[in-house]
Design a protein around this motif. Structure first.
Motif, mmCIF file in Angstrom:
data_model
loop_
_atom_site.group_PDB
_atom_site.id
_atom_site.type_symbol
_atom_site.label_atom_id
_atom_site.label_comp_id
_atom_site.label_asym_id
_atom_site.label_seq_id
_atom_site.Cartn_x
_atom_site.Cartn_y
_atom_site.Cartn_z
ATOM 1 N N LYS A 270 0.818 -1.215 0.000
ATOM 2 C CA LYS A 270 0.000 0.000 0.000
ATOM 3 C C LYS A 270 0.850 1.263 0.000
ATOM 4 C CE LYS A 270 -4.009 -2.063 0.167
ATOM 5 N NZ LYS A 270 -3.563 -3.468 0.153
ATOM 6 N N TYR B 93 -0.437 4.227 -2.551
ATOM 7 C CA TYR B 93 -0.877 5.590 -2.234
ATOM 8 C C TYR B 93 -0.361 6.585 -3.252
ATOM 9 C CZ TYR B 93 -1.698 3.703 2.498
ATOM 10 O OH TYR B 93 -2.113 2.969 3.560
ATOM 11 N N SER B 94 0.924 6.454 -3.583
ATOM 12 C CA SER B 94 1.561 7.418 -4.483
ATOM 13 C C SER B 94 0.904 7.416 -5.858
ATOM 14 C CB SER B 94 3.043 7.099 -4.605
ATOM 15 O OG SER B 94 3.652 7.046 -3.337
ATOM 16 N N LEU C 237 -2.698 8.896 -5.585
ATOM 17 C CA LEU C 237 -2.677 10.343 -5.382
ATOM 18 C C LEU C 237 -2.380 11.073 -6.686
ATOM 19 C CD1 LEU C 237 -0.819 10.454 -1.956
ATOM 20 C CD2 LEU C 237 -3.110 11.370 -2.389
ATOM 21 N N SER D 275 -0.758 16.292 -3.673
ATOM 22 C CA SER D 275 -0.699 14.925 -3.145
ATOM 23 C C SER D 275 -0.304 14.920 -1.679
ATOM 24 C CB SER D 275 0.297 14.091 -3.952
ATOM 25 O OG SER D 275 -0.124 13.928 -5.279
ATOM 26 N N PHE E 32 -2.831 13.747 1.348
ATOM 27 C CA PHE E 32 -2.530 12.550 2.140
ATOM 28 C C PHE E 32 -2.425 12.871 3.629
ATOM 29 C CE2 PHE E 32 -0.061 8.998 3.800
ATOM 30 C CZ PHE E 32 -0.748 7.938 3.228
ATOM 31 N N SER F 281 -4.871 11.317 6.408
ATOM 32 C CA SER F 281 -4.241 10.541 7.480
ATOM 33 C C SER F 281 -4.758 10.998 8.839
ATOM 34 C CB SER F 281 -2.717 10.689 7.419
ATOM 35 O OG SER F 281 -2.192 10.096 6.258
ATOM 36 N N ILE G 34 -8.772 6.209 -0.521
ATOM 37 C CA ILE G 34 -7.504 6.450 0.166
ATOM 38 C C ILE G 34 -7.676 6.378 1.676
ATOM 39 C CG2 ILE G 34 -5.707 8.154 0.657
ATOM 40 C CD1 ILE G 34 -5.937 9.112 -2.217
ATOM 41 N N TYR H 34 -7.873 2.831 2.780
ATOM 42 C CA TYR H 34 -6.599 2.119 2.670
ATOM 43 C C TYR H 34 -5.512 2.707 3.568
ATOM 44 C CZ TYR H 34 -7.984 -1.055 -1.045
ATOM 45 O OH TYR H 34 -8.572 -2.064 -1.760
ATOM 46 N N ILE H 35 -5.708 3.901 4.064
ATOM 47 C CA ILE H 35 -4.778 4.427 5.066
ATOM 48 C C ILE H 35 -4.969 3.688 6.379
ATOM 49 C CG2 ILE H 35 -4.300 6.405 6.577
ATOM 50 C CD1 ILE H 35 -4.712 8.221 4.168
ATOM 51 N N VAL I 141 5.309 8.030 3.015
ATOM 52 C CA VAL I 141 4.695 8.348 1.725
ATOM 53 C C VAL I 141 5.206 9.690 1.212
ATOM 54 C CG1 VAL I 141 2.504 8.866 0.566
ATOM 55 C CG2 VAL I 141 2.655 6.931 2.137
#
Length: 472
Positions: free
Chosen positions: A94, A98-99, A102, A129, A133, A137, A298, A301-302, A342
């Motif tokens: 993951k 993420y990258s 994003l 991005s 993120f 988060s 996102i 998945y975080i 990330v």
């Protein structure tokens, strides 16, 4: 818990986890390797990989309704060590995902602003991005009973544009008699058998993975043993249908040679909207909608891999600073640590020559590492079915134990083939292929060996770890 996750909350969470509208363009672009061949591949892998995977996850979640998902299932079959390893592999995959996601988010934001040229501005992509993120988060540390607000909106943000794409393509071609951009014959629908198409097939498997994600929050689900299997099945029908019909729709609007991975859906909608006399404002609204879908995925998945790795595995593997959970049962310090990692990856990939290069490289890398945990998942299911045939299973893929094991063996074999295919050499020269293979295969081995090293160090210094080692 006061605010439980209900059936449709869980359906929306699963759609957010399982469906990515970007894969419609990614899979049908000639540059990706499949073109029109993506359509039968979506159909085939929906039946031989996606649906069986979803059924297996639904059965395991109903049988072992504990937070931790993959970790709990693999631990049940193989013990603490491999429970940790599947959590480690899932989390490290993951980190790269993420990258890439994003990057796709920033493309949609640029279209929403009416300035698609910003999608090629690496500095704009980087800053947006990072800001996105970090905000997500911080939101995720409040758990999915709160985060479901974003996944519910996000699921609609991906499904509504997909439905519009399908309907508008139908209206344009069938009702207004505009000639389709592609010709659908047995010959044109056959995937090309080359290295690019083999890598593309493994990425389609990655796009169809994720049915296990929401199991990390099963204690937050209302009547989990019944709700989870129903939600998985509803989500599977929605997602499978959207991928297949969406691929037909986009290729009827644009020839596969003109479809790009990161902008294809928006460009197809813009083209068909123009034919139907709809102004550019429509694309801006669609881009906003897709942006919300990305945010929902996102945030899910975080929280999910972090909760599995740092919140569920044996205490003592990582410093207490990372494993300590907050009032929402989320290891908040680990979430912040992940955001820092990330950030470093995004800064590093910003050195690549273009935004589209960043997107394609990261998606390919993720497809390789993402499939590793599924080997342990399906292996665990087979082992538990074989060794515990009479265990109480509130939901079963099939009552026939032999059939269940045979299906799982099939999906396991497909997964292992997918891992091999994802590392197929696709560069133009031997030197480029050598570097590519070292990065792809060497990177995967490095991740596995690092996880084993962390566990072995834990065994040496911890009485619990030594006890787990003796039970292996």
């Amino acid at each position: 818990m006061k605010n439980k996750i209900g059936l449709w909350d869980l359906v929306f969470m699963n759609v957010s986890a399982l469906y990515g509208i970007r894969w419609i363009a990614k899979s049908t672009a000639d540059s990706f390797g499949l073109g029109l061949g993506a359509i039968p591949v979506w159909v085939l892998f929906s039946f031989i990989f996606f649906v069986p995977s979803a059924l297996i996850c639904a059965e395991l979640a109903a049988t072992y309704p504990r937070d931790g998902g993959l970790y709990e299932w693999v631990k049940e079959a193989y013990g603490e060590k491999w429970g940790f390893m599947v959590s480690w592999l899932n989390w490290t995959a993951k980190i790269f995902w993420y990258s890439s996601f994003l990057t796709f988010f920033t493309v949609n934001v640029s279209f929403a602003l009416g300035k698609p040229e910003l999608a090629s501005d690496k500095m704009f992509v980087l800053i947006l991005s990072l800001v996105t993120f970090w905000i997500l988060s911080l939101i995720s540390v409040r758990g999915m009973s709160f985060g479901k607000i974003f996944t519910n909106i996000g699921a609609l943000g991906s499904t509504i544009p997909s439905v519009l794409l399908i309907l508008m393509a139908f209206i344009s071609v069938v009702i207004f008699k505009n000639p389709p951009a592609s010709t659908y014959t047995v010959s044109t629908l056959m995937p090309k058998l080359n290295m690019d198409s083999l890598v593309a097939i493994s990425s389609i498997m990655f796009a169809l993975s994720g049915a296990e994600t929401t199991a990390n929050f099963i204690t937050e689900v209302e009547d989990a043993k019944n709700t989870f299997p129903r939600a998985i099945m509803l989500a599977a029908m929605i997602v499978g249908g959207l991928y297949v019909l969406g691929s037909i729709a986009i290729t009827s609007i644009l020839p596969t040679s003109q479809i790009t991975a990161s902008r294809g859906v928006l460009e197809a909608l813009a083209a068909v909207a123009s034919k139907l006399g709809i102004g550019p404002w429509f694309i801006q609204i669609i881009a906003v909608s897709i942006s919300f879908s990305i945010l929902g995925a996102i945030i899910l998945y975080i929280a999910s891999p972090i909760k599995m790795l740092f919140g569920s595995v044996q205490k003592g593997i990582f410093p207490e600073y990372f494993t300590k959970v907050n009032a929402y049962n989320i290891p908040a310090n680990a979430v912040i640590f992940q955001a820092i990692l990330v950030t470093a990856i995004l800064l590093g990939t910003n050195l690549l020559p273009s935004v589209d290069a960043i997107y394609n490289v990261l998606v390919t890398m993720t497809a390789l590492t993402q499939l590793f945990p599924y080997v342990l998942l399906f292996g665990s299911y087979i082992k538990l079915r074989r060794e515990r045939p009479n265990e109480n299973r509130p939901y079963e893929m099939t009552r026939d134990n032999g059939k269940a094991i045979a299906i799982a063996n099939m999906v396991l074999a497909i997964t292992m083939i997918g891992i091999v295919l994802s590392a197929a050499p696709v560069m133009e020269t031997f030197r480029e292929n050598l570097i590519y293979e070292i990065e792809m295969i060497g990177g995967g081995l490095l991740v596995i060996l690092t996880g084993l090293l962390i566990w072995n160090n834990y065994e040496k210094r911890s009485p619990i770890g030594k006890s787990a080692a003796l039970k292996k």
